[in-house]
Design an enzyme around this catalytic site. Structure first.
Site, PDB file in Angstrom:
ATOM      1  N   CYS A 174       0.831  -1.206   0.000  1.00 14.70           N
ATOM      2  CA  CYS A 174       0.000   0.000   0.000  1.00 14.70           C
ATOM      3  C   CYS A 174       0.862   1.251   0.000  1.00 14.70           C
ATOM      4  O   CYS A 174       1.874   1.325   0.701  1.00 14.70           O
ATOM      5  CB  CYS A 174      -0.874   0.045   1.256  1.00 14.70           C
ATOM      6  SG  CYS A 174      -1.860  -1.425   1.573  1.00 14.70           S
ATOM      7  N   CYS A 175       0.433   2.223  -0.772  1.00 10.28           N
ATOM      8  CA  CYS A 175       0.979   3.581  -0.693  1.00 10.28           C
ATOM      9  C   CYS A 175      -0.154   4.533  -1.052  1.00 10.28           C
ATOM     10  O   CYS A 175      -1.275   4.096  -1.306  1.00 10.28           O
ATOM     11  CB  CYS A 175       2.212   3.760  -1.581  1.00 10.28           C
ATOM     12  SG  CYS A 175       1.907   3.772  -3.361  1.00 10.28           S
TER      13      CYS A 175
END
Length: 150
Positions: free
Chosen positions: A64-65
């Site tokens: 995730c970013c």
């Protein structure tokens, strides 16, 4: 299932991903901002999670970013990784089914808690296709990797 999960910051659904995976009974390896003492930048965190899969420490990974794009790019740099940025359940299902994706990339910005649950349900419910044409595409990806890394 053993899942490596990474995020570059603990915003949006970062902690919710961990909670839902644990609730579903998965064993977790946490990376980046989700770990105690790891570098939390998206490239490093996503690489660490992808390497967990490539080296057999995890069955799959979730990276995730903020947009999910950087996380998916970083994960895809690791040989043997097929990371898919999924913004909805249909894309997650297709990524597992037709692309045999082994890393799910998520946007911390645009993924709501309700959407996250739908994406995870679709991801874990789907299985890689056994159709000859679909397998040929996955086999071709391995040949591309070996050609680019003599």
């Amino acid at each position: 299932m053993r899942i490596s999960v990474s995020a570059d910051e603990r915003v949006g659904v970062a902690d919710e991903v961990v909670r839902l995976l644990r609730e579903a009974g998965h064993e977790l390896i946490t990376r980046g901002a989700l770990a105690e003492s790891e570098r939390d930048d998206w490239a490093w965190a996503s690489e660490a999670a992808a390497r967990d899969v490539a080296q057999g420490r995890a069955d799959q990974a979730i990276v995730c970013c903020w947009t999910g794009t950087g996380a998916s790019i970083a994960a895809n740099k690791v040989d043997g990784i097929r990371a898919a940025l999924c913004g909805d359940a249909a894309t997650a299902d297709g990524a597992r089914r037709w692309n045999d994706a082994n890393v799910l990339a998520l946007s911390l910005r645009s993924t709501s808690a309700a959407l996250l649950r739908e994406i995870l349900d679709a991801w874990f419910a789907a299985a890689p296709s056994t159709e000859a044409d679909d397998r040929a595409n996955i086999d071709h990806l391995a040949r591309i990797e070996s050609t680019d890394n003599p």
